[in-house]
Design an enzyme around this catalytic site. Sequence first.
Site, PDB file in Angstrom:
ATOM      1  N   GLU A   1      40.593  36.521  39.448  1.00 19.21           N
ATOM      2  CA  GLU A   1      39.147  36.301  39.296  1.00 19.21           C
ATOM      3  C   GLU A   1      38.644  35.301  40.316  1.00 19.21           C
ATOM      4  OE1 GLU A   1      38.162  35.373  35.247  1.00 19.21           O
ATOM      5  OE2 GLU A   1      38.436  37.453  34.605  1.00 19.21           O
TER       6      GLU A   1
ATOM      7  N   ASN B   1      32.231  44.125  33.672  1.00 22.35           N
ATOM      8  CA  ASN B   1      32.804  45.206  32.861  1.00 22.35           C
ATOM      9  C   ASN B   1      32.185  45.140  31.470  1.00 22.35           C
ATOM     10  OD1 ASN B   1      34.365  47.000  31.481  1.00 22.35           O
ATOM     11  ND2 ASN B   1      36.334  46.018  31.942  1.00 22.35           N
TER      12      ASN B   1
ATOM     13  N   THR C   1      42.802  48.239  31.173  1.00 16.22           N
ATOM     14  CA  THR C   1      42.916  48.541  29.742  1.00 16.22           C
ATOM     15  C   THR C   1      42.950  50.048  29.532  1.00 16.22           C
ATOM     16  OG1 THR C   1      41.739  46.513  29.327  1.00 16.22           O
ATOM     17  CG2 THR C   1      41.871  48.055  27.506  1.00 16.22           C
TER      18      THR C   1
ATOM     19  N   SER D   1      38.826  42.517  37.169  1.00 20.06           N
ATOM     20  CA  SER D   1      38.086  42.900  35.972  1.00 20.06           C
ATOM     21  C   SER D   1      37.286  44.173  36.243  1.00 20.06           C
ATOM     22  CB  SER D   1      37.161  41.760  35.588  1.00 20.06           C
ATOM     23  OG  SER D   1      36.419  42.139  34.476  1.00 20.06           O
ATOM     24  N   GLY D   2      37.436  45.143  35.372  1.00 20.27           N
ATOM     25  CA  GLY D   2      36.698  46.399  35.519  1.00 20.27           C
ATOM     26  C   GLY D   2      37.414  47.424  36.370  1.00 20.27           C
TER      27      GLY D   2
ATOM     28  N   SER E   1      35.133  44.165  28.848  1.00 19.72           N
ATOM     29  CA  SER E   1      36.120  43.353  29.547  1.00 19.72           C
ATOM     30  C   SER E   1      37.065  42.681  28.549  1.00 19.72           C
ATOM     31  CB  SER E   1      35.382  42.303  30.357  1.00 19.72           C
ATOM     32  OG  SER E   1      36.308  41.548  31.078  1.00 19.72           O
ATOM     33  N   SER E   2      38.362  42.783  28.841  1.00 16.46           N
ATOM     34  CA  SER E   2      39.336  42.133  27.958  1.00 16.46           C
ATOM     35  C   SER E   2      39.278  40.642  28.260  1.00 16.46           C
ATOM     36  CB  SER E   2      40.741  42.645  28.247  1.00 16.46           C
ATOM     37  OG  SER E   2      40.729  44.037  28.398  1.00 16.46           O
TER      38      SER E   2
ATOM     39  N   GLY F   1      42.867  40.330  35.547  1.00 13.23           N
ATOM     40  CA  GLY F   1      43.168  40.349  36.983  1.00 13.23           C
ATOM     41  C   GLY F   1      42.681  39.102  37.655  1.00 13.23           C
TER      42      GLY F   1
HETATM   43  N1  LIG Z   1      40.692  56.441  34.215  1.00  8.31           N
HETATM   44  C1  LIG Z   1      39.424  56.222  33.919  1.00  8.31           C
HETATM   45  N2  LIG Z   1      38.614  57.274  33.718  1.00  8.31           N
HETATM   46  C2  LIG Z   1      37.312  57.064  33.423  1.00  8.31           C
HETATM   47  N3  LIG Z   1      36.745  55.861  33.298  1.00  8.31           N
HETATM   48  C3  LIG Z   1      37.516  54.775  33.475  1.00  8.31           C
HETATM   49  C4  LIG Z   1      38.890  54.909  33.786  1.00  8.31           C
HETATM   50  N4  LIG Z   1      39.397  53.676  33.918  1.00  8.31           N
HETATM   51  C5  LIG Z   1      38.371  52.832  33.685  1.00  8.31           C
HETATM   52  N5  LIG Z   1      37.259  53.473  33.406  1.00  8.31           N
HETATM   53  C6  LIG Z   1      35.909  52.902  33.125  1.00  8.31           C
HETATM   54  O1  LIG Z   1      35.883  51.594  33.584  1.00  8.31           O
HETATM   55  C7  LIG Z   1      35.599  50.666  32.553  1.00  8.31           C
HETATM   56  C8  LIG Z   1      36.413  49.417  32.739  1.00  8.31           C
HETATM   57  O2  LIG Z   1      37.768  49.674  32.559  1.00  8.31           O
HETATM   58  P1  LIG Z   1      38.736  48.645  31.835  1.00  8.31           P
HETATM   59  O3  LIG Z   1      38.128  48.073  30.641  1.00  8.31           O
HETATM   60  O4  LIG Z   1      40.038  49.345  31.677  1.00  8.31           O
HETATM   61  O5  LIG Z   1      38.874  47.563  32.929  1.00  8.31           O
HETATM   62  P2  LIG Z   1      39.862  46.350  32.941  1.00  8.31           P
HETATM   63  O6  LIG Z   1      40.621  46.446  34.214  1.00  8.31           O
HETATM   64  O7  LIG Z   1      40.648  46.318  31.692  1.00  8.31           O
HETATM   65  O8  LIG Z   1      38.875  45.150  33.020  1.00  8.31           O
HETATM   66  P3  LIG Z   1      39.025  43.696  32.376  1.00  8.31           P
HETATM   67  O9  LIG Z   1      39.977  42.964  33.228  1.00  8.31           O
HETATM   68  O10 LIG Z   1      37.667  43.173  32.440  1.00  8.31           O
HETATM   69  O11 LIG Z   1      39.509  43.919  31.008  1.00  8.31           O
HETATM   70  C9  LIG Z   1      35.988  51.391  31.284  1.00  8.31           C
HETATM   71  O12 LIG Z   1      35.211  50.913  30.222  1.00  8.31           O
HETATM   72  C10 LIG Z   1      35.653  52.808  31.641  1.00  8.31           C
HETATM   73  O13 LIG Z   1      34.300  53.051  31.445  1.00  8.31           O
HETATM   74 MG   LIG Z   2      40.724  45.198  30.109  1.00 10.46          MG
END
Ligand SMILES: Nc1ncnc2c1ncn2[C@@H]1O[C@H](COP(=O)(O)OP(=O)(O)OP(=O)(O)O)[C@@H](O)[C@H]1O
Ligand SMILES: [Mg+2]
Length: 1107
Positions: free
Chosen positions: A392, A160, A115, A110-111, A163-164, A390
């Site tokens: 957890e 996050n 996404t 997560s984070g 977070s999705s 992911g």
């Molecule tokens: N390529 C990137 N460039 C800049 N910031 C990023 C990038 N990827 C992620 N982030 C930052 O990290 C935060 C978390 O990313 P994201 O929501 O994609 O995580 P995730 O892997 O989908 O987490 P979860 O499993 O909780 O959904 C985003 O809100 C953004 O602020």
């Molecule tokens: Mg996500």
Amino acid sequence: MAKMEVKTSLLDNMIGVGDMVLLEPLNEDSFINNLKKRFDHSEVYTYIGSVVISINPYRSLPIYTPEKVEEYRNRNFYELSPHIFALSDEAYRSLRDQDKDQCILITGESGAGKTEASKLVMSYVAAVCGKGAEVNQVKEQLLQSNPVLEAFGNAKTVRNDNSSRFGKYMDIEFDFKGDPLGGVISNYLLEKSRVVKQPRGERNFHIFYQILSGASEDFLCKLKLERDFSRYNYLGLDSAKVNGVDDAANFRTVRNAMQIVGFMDHETQSVFEVVAAVLKLGNIEFKPESRVNGLDESKIKDKNELKEICELTGIDQSVLERAFSFRTVEAKQEKVSTTLNVAQAYYARDALAKNLYSRLFSWLVTRINESIKAQTKVRKKVMGVLDIYGFEIFEDNSFEQFIINYCNEKLQQIFIELTLKEEQEEYIREGIEWTHIEYFNNAIICDLIENNQTGILAMLDEECLRPGTVTDDTFLEKLNQVCATHQHFESRMSKCSRFLNDTSLPHSCFRIQHYAGKVMYQVEGFVDKNNDLLYRDLSQAMWKANHSLIKALFPEGNPAKINLKRPPTAGSQFKASVATLMKNLQTKNPNYIRCIKPNDKKAAHVFNDALVCHQIRYLGLLENVRVRRAGYAFRQAYEPCLERYKMLCKQTWPHWRGPARAGVEVLFNELEIPEEEFSFGRSKIFIRNPRTLFKLEDLRKQRLEDLATLIEKIYRGWKCRTHFLLMKKSQIVIASWYRRYAQQKKYQKIKSSAIIVQSYIRGWKARKLLRELKHQKRCNEAATVIAAYWHGTQARRELKRLKEEARRKHAVAVIWAYWLGLKVRREYRKFFRANAGRKIYEFTLQRLMQKYFLEMKNKMPSLSPIDKNWPARPYLFLDSTHKELKRIFHLWRCKKYRDQFTDQQKLIYEEKLEASELFKDKKALYPASVGQPFQGAYLEISKNPKYKKLKDAVDEKIIIAEVVNKINRANGKATSRIFLLTKNNVLLADQKSGNIKSEVPLGDVTKVSMSSQNDGFFAVHLKEGSGAAGKGDFLLSSDHLIEMATKLYRTTLSQTKQKLNIEISDEFLVQFRQDKVCVKFIQGSQKNGNIPTCKRKNNRLLEVAVP
Ligand SMILES: Nc1ncnc2c1ncn2[C@@H]1O[C@H](COP(=O)(O)OP(=O)(O)OP(=O)(O)O)[C@@H](O)[C@H]1O
Ligand SMILES: [Mg+2]
């Protein structure tokens, strides 16, 4: 000139190594160090072969611009530095050009940025695929589905801010050209427990906060909501506001996105009504009430909230109230109702809220799918993007984590299978011998969870379905029995004594050794969550709602479709959907993005080695590299390989003519690379060890430097030579110019010196000549002077002699004359005295007269009668003669002049004479009229058709036709009139129409009066008693007064034989009807220029001011 293509490679300008396969030595430390080094240089992407490792930068990097998209578009995967766009491009092109369905698997905790990565992939594909109005709409709808799903399915967690809380798999469908047609979204297990309770520091789903912050007052009122978050029990308050997140703005974005995706207004409205109802459900509270029969019962504390929910959802309040108080169990056609105690009532309320929300979410996905569904039935190519939660590991891990981690196990499994499979396939394709590679296969863990007989999920289901008392503890007991011997299962109470003394493992927990690490699960809640029970009374109450969306969300509430069979458990549902997903993924070409989280603080520039190390371990990245390197670490098609290293061998440099493979063979032989280090595939060269590649790279670098030196050397030589030649050429040019210039100068100097010398000599010669000439001249002059003097003397002497002689002769003649005179006088004295005196006098007089006339003849003046010249009198005694002669001459020349006249001229002069007699020295106007010829008919009446009538009325000869001003007797103003004089009459006619106003026979005109001044006024006096005299006399003014008066006088005289009386006086009387008015002429001002003005002073006086 064709543009020179610059071939780049992943190996150029590397920070660390861009591809972990090339890492040397390969171990955990070097792996992390390489990632760290790259991360510190803002290189967040690194490859393991074709897998992309992405480290979340937690800041926006300028690497996603349209220019970057263009840079990566249609480039080979290893050509540029690692980037998510390179993977997206590779996937898209192989889908479009090789017709292979693709899936992009994005994993990480997560984070870690899954996404974001999925959105980057989608936006890249959207940017590079086809364009056009229809395609753009599809793209827009696909992209806009993200904000909608994120609002309803994402929440702030401690890990996050966005977070999705659901898994998402999206299939994007393309046509044969690679244009997007539509898509299908599948969602996995929404974390619905969040709706009713959030861990500390976390929030509920974004949409709740977005509505309350962003909706208008009006809309909130419609939804019966209040803006204050604290009003709602379901909203965790400790982090209701998230830094950098504008809920209100996001609400607008979501509504806009819903519109673009194709939600109707009433649908959007219904969705928000359900969200509001869920929020309000949390505010329903219960209080205990004891009943007589001893049963515990609950009662709703404040029914107001319930009432509003019912109004919002169209549910009958009593039905819902009853559903919160009773539970009906049907068994074998028997219905048994039991009351709910307070705890059960709360359970029922929360279950309803969770169910409402999760079913709404699933409905949203279905609805979006309906919109983005491909419209055509043509064969489609598919690109799947999987963004799933992911792995957890929390402090308290429950059913959800268990499910999520199971899903990740499955993904790891597919990753292993597909990676190895692909590697293997490539070796087979290229005809390379395959060697087996040792790696950890997590199939055994998958089996522990999903085995149909002995799997944990199967056992949980079994417990849930078992009659009798079922609790979480009985479930754990069962697990302890069945899984005790499994190597990856750990429990304190298991029959396996290994963990009996493990104090880190509490009694109510079990632990699984996942591929990514050990996770301890709290067994509490497993049964309930798996059952996912919603009391039938509640689903029936929902089905009865007068709200089409809510009704549709609870189809099982329909009593007609009552189904006594239990619905499938959450676990089995999930297992099934994961199985479908895996099947789906297996048919596609996988592309991996492994997301890594650099720190726990959501901070940029912070790289926590331990945290990264943990992720690398459980993601099995090192193994991934090893698998990739097990056979051959590096492979490259022959052409680019030859292109890159051809400078290392004389035979291939600079050009190799022949097949690329032969070239590479020659190259490798020449470089003496050990044979076990490489293999020749069909289209690629395989290099076993990165060391070999680096050696090649080093050689290449060295060679490039040598080549650069060589090129530099040759270039410098060439440059110096050309420079020298140029200088030499220039020097010759300059020298020749200078010589020419110097010679020119020298010549000029010699020339001028010669000229000076020459001029001196010439001067000297000239002076000499001049001297000689002067001397000669002087000699000549002296001779002449002497001669002149001599001649002079001679002449004077002669003159003197001649004078003397003449004097003497004259004296002789005078003396002779005197003597003769004396002699004559003495002889004639007696005859002379008698009559000589009178004769001399007459002769003299005669001579004088003769002379006078002869002189006069020459001095005669011109024959013009007006010539006043006359020659002056020469002798006084001729004075009277001279005057008389002048008079006679004038009379004579007048006669001569008159004799030339024609009859008409004579008449004119007669008239002029008459005028002179009448007005000369009497009227001041007269002198000006002398020069004017008398024309009479100034108006050509016969020629102007306007006056035809007038012409016809007057049959006599017209003597005068002229426009005159008739003076109005009343005010002295003038009116234009035509004045006609004929032989017998005087007529006045209107100037415009030509109508005759008055006609007076000449006999009736008695007198004409006028002033002595320079004006044209005149009065025509009529005979008293005559026919015309009725209106009185005429007072007129004309520019030709003298002519008119003269002609009137002459005509009257010839007609009546009487002289017309012309009175010239500055004051005269005019008869106006009965009155006599005095017309007085005075000297006036020049105000009106030279025009006389006439003014009526009083009854008896008309004053004419003459300038
Ligand atoms: N390529 C990137 N460039 C800049 N910031 C990023 C990038 N990827 C992620 N982030 C930052 O990290 C935060 C978390 O990313 P994201 O929501 O994609 O995580 P995730 O892997 O989908 O987490 P979860 O499993 O909780 O959904 C985003 O809100 C953004 O602020
Ligand atoms: Mg996500």
